[in-house]
Design an enzyme around this catalytic site. Structure first.
Site, PDB file in Angstrom:
ATOM      1  N   ASP A  93     -60.052 -50.379   5.982  1.00 19.96           N
ATOM      2  CA  ASP A  93     -60.867 -51.545   5.650  1.00 19.96           C
ATOM      3  C   ASP A  93     -61.502 -51.403   4.266  1.00 19.96           C
ATOM      4  O   ASP A  93     -62.030 -52.376   3.728  1.00 19.96           O
ATOM      5  CB  ASP A  93     -61.941 -51.806   6.714  1.00 19.96           C
ATOM      6  CG  ASP A  93     -62.894 -50.641   6.916  1.00 19.96           C
ATOM      7  OD1 ASP A  93     -62.655 -49.548   6.371  1.00 19.96           O
ATOM      8  OD2 ASP A  93     -63.886 -50.821   7.658  1.00 19.96           O
ATOM      9  N   HIS A  95     -63.389 -42.692   7.948  1.00 21.17           N
ATOM     10  CA  HIS A  95     -63.104 -41.610   6.993  1.00 21.17           C
ATOM     11  C   HIS A  95     -63.473 -40.231   7.527  1.00 21.17           C
ATOM     12  O   HIS A  95     -63.261 -39.233   6.830  1.00 21.17           O
ATOM     13  CB  HIS A  95     -63.890 -41.857   5.710  1.00 21.17           C
ATOM     14  CG  HIS A  95     -65.382 -41.861   5.937  1.00 21.17           C
ATOM     15  ND1 HIS A  95     -66.054 -42.959   6.402  1.00 21.17           N
ATOM     16  CD2 HIS A  95     -66.314 -40.892   5.780  1.00 21.17           C
ATOM     17  CE1 HIS A  95     -67.338 -42.678   6.513  1.00 21.17           C
ATOM     18  NE2 HIS A  95     -67.526 -41.416   6.156  1.00 21.17           N
TER      19      HIS A  95
END
Length: 451
Positions: A247, A99
């Site tokens: 994920d 991220h």
């Protein structure tokens, strides 16, 4: 402090390119990982960041210099890499910064069978070897270099994800997924095209490591804003927000309201326990108190864990747990080599919505029982000293040090953890209602800043 000390974290490697993570460092890490693993081949893959191409090349060169073959999976989500490491029984290196912003890249390692690699399970050894390489005294190339080949595991990964649900029992629905220009843009459509009863719309599906629309960090509410608006105005049944390496997934109900990672963990735990009565389920210690309550109510055995994937995966192995969840929206499945997958979680949510025959805004309610602060970060000079002062202030209450300081005060509880990389304290607090939560947060923050 060396550059490796700066970029090697508790669970993975993360740094800015090229000042911290560059070709030379990637090459040294390849040598370090080759020396760690007991195998004849290493899997590599990367996310959509432009810097990943060169970093993978140099990492692969380091691995091959040590006589190991490299199998290049190309563009992949992190959960696809874990699947490959499991089904091919080979260690892997996933180049991703998850991220983090565009200037970052990093590496998530795993061993054969998708076993975790953290600072206490191999990452420190990789760092030590790589450091000797950068110092010019590390392992030299062996006589016979390894080879490099390519393999496409996406079709097999899609089949694997779909085994977690009965595809024929999933009801017609409209779903919108914000993949944030990350790897979800590759894997999400590939799975959903196998569900013709689901009408899927993808937002920001182009793979673009510059993240032109918004950061690929759905933990921050601001980065869910576009998805929430689209769900409510487009009359979708559910919204899915994936992070950069796909994920993790955050969920939005049909009214545009997001579910916390704790709510999703509790919901998924109830579903998993229906198929696995009496099973063990893990939850990290900043999950809502509702999570262990739900696990117990559904006949399961809850076990509280430290924060972090390497701890959870190892504990799943030791306890035989079938599922684990984190408040940060990592969801782990025993049938997925104990690895986390946003896509598998999404499939189970579709199955639960189909089974319930009611909207997600209704389905979620029994799993939301308390008011939460969310994670609040405070910069302090000496995190360890502040934790001790807070502990002394609450000495009359039950405390533990599983991960930072956790204190149970009855009507409210909190966890105070130091950051692994910054002089920050992370506060998570939960209480019986919103007023109590807000009041206690104010008290704690005052104590933290004055300590």
């Amino acid at each position: 402090m060396s550059v490796l000390d700066e970029i090697v974290k508790a669970y993975d490697i993360r740094g800015t390119v090229p000042d911290q993570l560059n070709d030379e460092v990637a090459h040294s890490l390849g040598i370090g990982f080759a020396k760690l693993v007991d195998t004849d081949r290493v899997l590599v893959a990367r996310d959509m960041r432009e810097s990943g191409v060169g970093l993978v090349d140099e990492f692969a060169r380091g691995v091959m210099e040590q006589g190991l073959d490299v199998v290049d999976l190309g563009l992949a989500s992190t959960d696809m890499m874990y699947f490959a490491a499991g089904v091919l029984d080979a260690p892997g290196a996933m180049f991703t910064a998850s991220h983090n912003p565009a200037q970052y890249n990093g590496v998530k390692f795993c061993l054969a069978g998708a076993k975790p690699v953290g600072i206490d399970s191999g990452l420190a050894e990789v760092r030590a070897t790589a450091s000797t390489v950068l110092d010019g005294v590390g392992p030299r190339p062996v006589g016979r270099a390894g080879s490099r080949s390519s393999q496409n595991v996406l079709p097999d990964f899609v089949e694997h994800v779909l085994t977690f649900v009965d595809v024929d029992q999933i009801a017609p629905m409209r779903v919108v997924a914000d993949t944030a220009n990350g790897m979800g843009g590759l894997v999400v459509p590939a799975v959903f095209e196998r569900l013709p009863q689901i009408e899927l719309e993808v937002m920001y599906g182009e793979l673009d490591g510059s993240f032109p629309n918004h950061p690929a960090d759905p933990l921050q509410p601001a980065n869910q804003r576009d998805l929430r608006a689209r769900v409510s105005t487009g009359r979708f049944d559910m919204g899915l927000a994936f992070d950069g390496d796909a994920d993790r997934v955050f969920v939005v109900d049909e009214s545009g309201e997001g579910l916390s990672g704790s709510t999703t963990t509790a919901l998924l735990a109830s579903a998993v326990l229906r198929s696995n009565p009496g099973a063990t389920v893990l939850h990290n210690l900043i999950c809502s108190r509702s999570v262990p309550e739900v696990i117990t109510e559904h006949g399961g055995v809850p076990i509280r864990t430290k924060v972090g994937h390497s701890f959870i995966k190892q504990l799943m192995l030791e306890t035989g747990a079938v599922f684990g969840g984190e408040h940060s929206a990592h969801y782990y499945f025993a049938g997925n080599f104990r690895a986390d997958s946003g896509l598998i979680a999404s499939m189970l949510l579709l199955a639960e919505l189909s089974r319930a025959e009611e909207p997600l805004s209704v389905l979620r309610k029994p799993f939301e029982r308390y008011a939460s602060s969310g994670e609040i970060n405070t910069q302090v000079h000496d995190p360890a000293a502040v934790i001790e002062q807070v502990s002394a202030e609450f000495e009359q209450y039950d405390q533990d040090r599983l991960d930072g300081l956790s204190v149970d005060c009855g009507r409210f509880w909190f966890n105070l953890r130091p950051s692994n990389t910054e002089p920050l304290l992370r506060l998570n607090l939960e209480a019986v209602d919103r007023n109590e939560c807000d009041d206690r947060v104010a008290d704690l923050l005052s104590l933290i800043t004055q300590a």
